[in-house]
Design a protein around this motif. Structure first.
Motif, PDB file in Angstrom:
ATOM      1  N   LYS A  96       0.830  -1.210   0.000  1.00  0.00           N
ATOM      2  CA  LYS A  96       0.000   0.000   0.000  1.00  0.00           C
ATOM      3  C   LYS A  96       0.865   1.260   0.000  1.00  0.00           C
ATOM      4  O   LYS A  96       0.540   2.251  -0.662  1.00  0.00           O
ATOM      5  N   LYS A  97       1.980   1.191   0.710  1.00  0.00           N
ATOM      6  CA  LYS A  97       2.847   2.368   0.807  1.00  0.00           C
ATOM      7  C   LYS A  97       3.570   2.670  -0.500  1.00  0.00           C
ATOM      8  O   LYS A  97       3.904   3.831  -0.766  1.00  0.00           O
ATOM      9  N   SER A  99       2.374   1.768  -3.587  1.00  0.00           N
ATOM     10  CA  SER A  99       1.467   1.651  -4.728  1.00  0.00           C
ATOM     11  C   SER A  99       1.431   2.911  -5.597  1.00  0.00           C
ATOM     12  O   SER A  99       1.143   2.838  -6.791  1.00  0.00           O
ATOM     13  N   HIS A 100       1.738   4.079  -5.026  1.00  0.00           N
ATOM     14  CA  HIS A 100       1.666   5.331  -5.769  1.00  0.00           C
ATOM     15  C   HIS A 100       2.983   5.699  -6.442  1.00  0.00           C
ATOM     16  O   HIS A 100       3.041   6.673  -7.211  1.00  0.00           O
ATOM     17  N   LEU A 101       4.048   4.939  -6.192  1.00  0.00           N
ATOM     18  CA  LEU A 101       5.373   5.302  -6.702  1.00  0.00           C
ATOM     19  C   LEU A 101       5.503   4.989  -8.187  1.00  0.00           C
ATOM     20  O   LEU A 101       4.956   3.990  -8.671  1.00  0.00           O
ATOM     21  N   ARG A 104       7.132   1.404  -8.807  1.00  0.00           N
ATOM     22  CA  ARG A 104       6.435   0.439  -7.935  1.00  0.00           C
ATOM     23  C   ARG A 104       6.970  -0.981  -8.109  1.00  0.00           C
ATOM     24  O   ARG A 104       7.210  -1.680  -7.135  1.00  0.00           O
ATOM     25  N   GLU A 218      13.523   8.950  -4.516  1.00  0.00           N
ATOM     26  CA  GLU A 218      12.281   9.597  -4.948  1.00  0.00           C
ATOM     27  C   GLU A 218      12.514  10.620  -6.055  1.00  0.00           C
ATOM     28  O   GLU A 218      11.699  10.765  -6.967  1.00  0.00           O
TER      29      GLU A 218
END
Length: 631
Positions: A96-97, A99-101, A104, A218
């Motif tokens: 879940k942490k 999933s937005h990357l 991924r 990031e």
């Protein structure tokens, strides 16, 4: 159905059936899960829907030792490592942490790589005997990633390069030796955090290390992995699809509020219990009371139990629907005595239905004359063979033994007076008994047998006549699958009796010459079915002789048919049933075909190189079997 002569040679790869059976048994033992099955796929995988784990194709076509050790290392990781030491709750949180990357997939594969390193060390501590397999695994994969590192870096695939870089860093022991000045500076910064994997004690800790790396990347990497190095995580959240009445329960399982299984082992067992619940004809019903309301010109009448029955209806599960539809032909309803295979004939035949019946004999006026001619040609072979067998049986009976120191006292006692050490005793012969044996002959009646069926009939007739002359009871059965009616829900099979054990020594030559080629063949099913019949017999020696012209092929059976047949052979032998296989070929068999049948039947296979050899090889196999009885 024969399919070993494929056109594309490089795609003509067969599975080592005996090896796969051994690995599957090991997987079940390590996972303590008797329902677990094993498959081979491109990469290691868990497949809950199939109740299977998959080892990687990566190890194929290497040196035998590397291939064996590599496959074992996959199996150890799957069943001794991830099976019960991988925390699914921590993994779900991590997914879940990330999933937005944008990277991924890199994040997911990196966490599994960290867990693989942690679990391989854990397995080595628990089972020191696994160390040699993991040493070879790390050597081969490190070499692979060193090659991938250079290739992907030169192509600008930075995510793939970093993944290989980090894999090598864990295994090399001195990661600074692989650093190259051209690499981006963030590779070194990532490496500083990656080294904490050496101290990781749980899935949650491994995931936290990966999260720290992802935060660092990031602003550095925006492009995800181009290649897939690990696919272990892809099927871990498969959701079962059952009947519509279970939809609400399934939706609950999908919801985020539902607590996930703690381990992969627990998840697999839950799947297994659910799949067992779904087996069986759940939707079958009978309407035998008129307690529902009637309709008359659109008006509804309230239901009453006293109402008369206007009609009766029966519902069926989809597994039986097709067979009942095909039972109606030409306006007449024909009831088939079909049986459900279920679990007793193996996992590959769960949806098989089969019919046992006597073969329909052909109405041919010239058939008796044809049989007489063939029998006249074969008579010298039959006579010589039965004479040889009876001679061996007579030799087994020892002649009357006299001049023994113990036994029955001979009527002539003069030796007591004439000899210094008299031996006036003797022993009687054992009474001669008929051969204590029963045979089951299975005949592959797939479509590929069409050009060999006439010679096969002659060989079967010879088999029939020899055993009748020796007063040995036997089954002669043709088997096939209806390819046109087969579906995911049902695979209809037929076993056609030319001669049954219960028929004794009756002559069924006309039934034998009514044999025909049909569609597909399930050899594993046929062997288990015949073994079940023979085990009900009281004879001491039990034999199965299988006539076939190629590898098994049927609906959904092509991929696992070889392994299933090899398993059926092993199961029959464990039950004390001797099995021999005769490969029927109209031309010289190729090396690949011979290897395939040795893989399924071991040394218990023989080859008829052309149609003229069918009779000779049948006699040779019969001789080989009967020697076990009279030795």
């Amino acid at each position: 159905m024969s399919s070993v002569n494929r056109f594309i040679q490089f795609n003509n790869e067969t599975i080592n059936a005996k090896r796969m059976i051994q690995l599957e048994q090991l997987a079940r033992a390590l996972g303590r899960s008797p329902y677990l099955t094993l498959t081979v796929r491109k990469l290691m995988e868990f497949r809950p829907k199939e109740g299977a784990v998959s080892i990687s194709h990566f190890w194929n076509h290497r040196d035998p030792e590397i291939e064996q050790k590599g496959q074992l290392s996959d199996l150890y990781l799957l069943t001794s490592g991830f099976w019960r030491h991988f925390d699914l709750a921590a993994w779900d949180t991590y997914k879940k942490k990330v999933s937005h990357l944008p990277i991924r997939e890199f994040a997911l594969q990196l966490a599994i790589s960290a867990e693989e390193f942690r679990l391989s060390n854990l397995i080595r501590q628990e089972r020191p005997g696994t160390d040699s397999a993991f040493v070879i695994r790390e050597e081969v994969y490190t070499t692979f990633h060193e090659q991938q590192l250079m290739v992907n870096f030169s192509k600008g695939f930075m995510s793939d390069s970093l993944f290989s870089f980090l894999y090598i860093a864990l295994r090399k022991g001195s990661p600074t030796s692989i650093l190259i000045e051209e690499y981006p500076s963030y590779f070194n910064r990532v490496l500083a955090k990656w080294q904490f994997v050496f101290d990781s004690k749980s899935t949650a800790e491994s995931c936290q290390i990966c999260l720290d790396i992802l935060y660092l990347l990031e602003e550095e990497m925006m492009k995800d992995l181009t290649h897939i190095f690990i696919s272990l995580h892809e099927n871990l959240k498969e959701v079962p699809v059952y009947e519509e009445k279970n939809k609400r329960r399934i939706d609950q399982q999908d919801s985020d509020d539902l607590a996930p299984s703690e381990s992969i082992e627990e998840m697999f067992r839950t799947w297994h219990r659910e799949s067992e619940k779904q087996q069986g004809p759940h939707l079958e019903f009978e309407l035998t009371k008129g307690n529902k309301g009637k309709t008359n010109n659109g008006r509804v009448e309230e239901g009453d139990e006293s109402n008369d029955i206007d009609s009766e209806g029966s519902g069926t599960s989809s597994a039986n629907k097709k067979s009942k539809q095909t039972a109606k032909m030409n306006g007449k309803s024909e009831k088939k005595q079909t049986k459900q295979s279920g679990e007793r004939f193996g996992d590959e035949h769960q949806n098989v239905t089969f019919e046992e019946k006597k073969i329909n004999q052909k109405a041919n006026h010239n058939l008796k004359n044809t049989i007489s001619i063939i029998r006249a040609e074969q008579k010298p072979y039959v006579k010589a063979f039965t004479k040889e067998m009876r001679k061996r049986m007579d030799q087994k009976q020892e002649s009357k033994r006299t001049r023994l120191s113990k036994g029955r006292l001979t009527p002539n006692l003069t030796s007591l007076l004439t000899e210094q050490r008299p031996k006036p005793f003797y022993k009687k012969n054992n009474p001669s008994l008929p051969m204590d044996a029963v045979f089951g002959l299975l005949i592959d009646s797939s479509a590929s047998m069409i050009d060999k069926m006439e010679e096969t009939k002659k060989a079967v007739l010879l088999f029939h006549d020899v055993l009748r002359d020796l007063s040995i009871r036997h089954d002669i059965v043709s088997y096939y699958e209806d390819a046109y009616e087969a579906s995911d829900q049902e695979q209809p099979n037929s076993f056609l009796f030319c001669h049954q054990v219960e028929d004794g020594l009756k002559d069924h030559s006309e039934a034998i010459f009514s044999l025909e080629a049909h569609d597909d063949n399930r050899d594993g099913l046929a062997i288990r079915w015949m073994a079940e019949r023979l085990l009900k017999r009281s004879e001491k020696h039990k034999f199965i002789l299988l006539f076939s012209d190629g590898e098994p092929s049927a609906y959904g059976y092509a991929a696992n048919g070889i392994i299933d047949t090899a398993e059926a052979v092993i199961e029959a032998e464990k039950k004390g049933i001797h099995l021999l296989h005769l490969f029927l070929s109209a031309e010289q068999p190729v090396e690949e075909q011979l290897q395939l049948f040795h893989m399924m039947f071991g040394a218990k296979t023989a080859t008829a190189k052309n149609v003229d050899e069918f009779t000779t090889q049948t006699l040779r196999l019969l001789r080989r079997m009967l020697y076990l009885v009279v030795k």
